[in-house]
Motif scaffolding. Sequence first.
Motif: not given
Length: 250
Positions: A64-90
């Motif tokens: 919920g409101q902890d989304e940013a903190a959870v995602c930052n913890a994953l990045l700090w642990a070495g994860y990389k986020e998969k992005t959707h370059a062609k689906r920026a809006h959807s």
Amino acid sequence: MPPPPAPPLTFAAAALYEHRLDNLGAQFARMGLAPVIVKGQAIVDLAYPADQARLAGDVDLLVGQDEAAVCNALLWAGYKEKTHAKRAHSAPLLGERAFIVKSPALPSLVEVHRFLDKAILRPVDYAGILARATPSQRAGFRYPTAEDLLLLVVLHESVAQTPSMERTQRDLDMLMRNTQPNMNIVRARAQAWELSRALETILQGQAPHTTKDASPFRYFWQQRQQHDSQLTWAMGLGRYVYKRLADRLG
């Protein structure tokens, strides 16, 4: 009749997954976080007996409101986020952010969910699910109540693009037998969340849809058949089509 015990290799694979999951949970706990596991290990720990195993390929977290903190913890642990370059809006309508890592010590894929619907959103009380969740025996994680977990299993199967009814039916059987959810609460929440039709279909052992890897049009038509409210379905479809057009137009 209870199912036969799982084979040793299945237990070994499950133990490796749990070890990696515990490493991830320890990372969350160190940062004061406790996201909610909404499938996989929550079902195993709450509903599966000791002589059974359920393999999982990824980790699904509800935030919920902890989304940013959870995602930052994953990045700090070495994860990389998969992005959707062609689906920026959807892409935001899919309700999930996927994080991957190549490490023998951590789960390879973690999906962070604000909701579990796919594009066409029911009025699911995700804030209530998060508020009712309780700490698990695994540091850094919480689990939904039995009633919420059952409904989330149904929701996930009802919107899955690739059906997995055999596993879903086994999960539901385990949940019904070993956690004894209050079905009056389950059905009341399903009605409020516009999930009653999907719930009854799946409880009867029927697949909510039958076509694997359907085209987008056929997939959304199948979604219509499992929505209690055709207005919710139509509005959700219109919103998704608008966002996809925005994707294409840049």
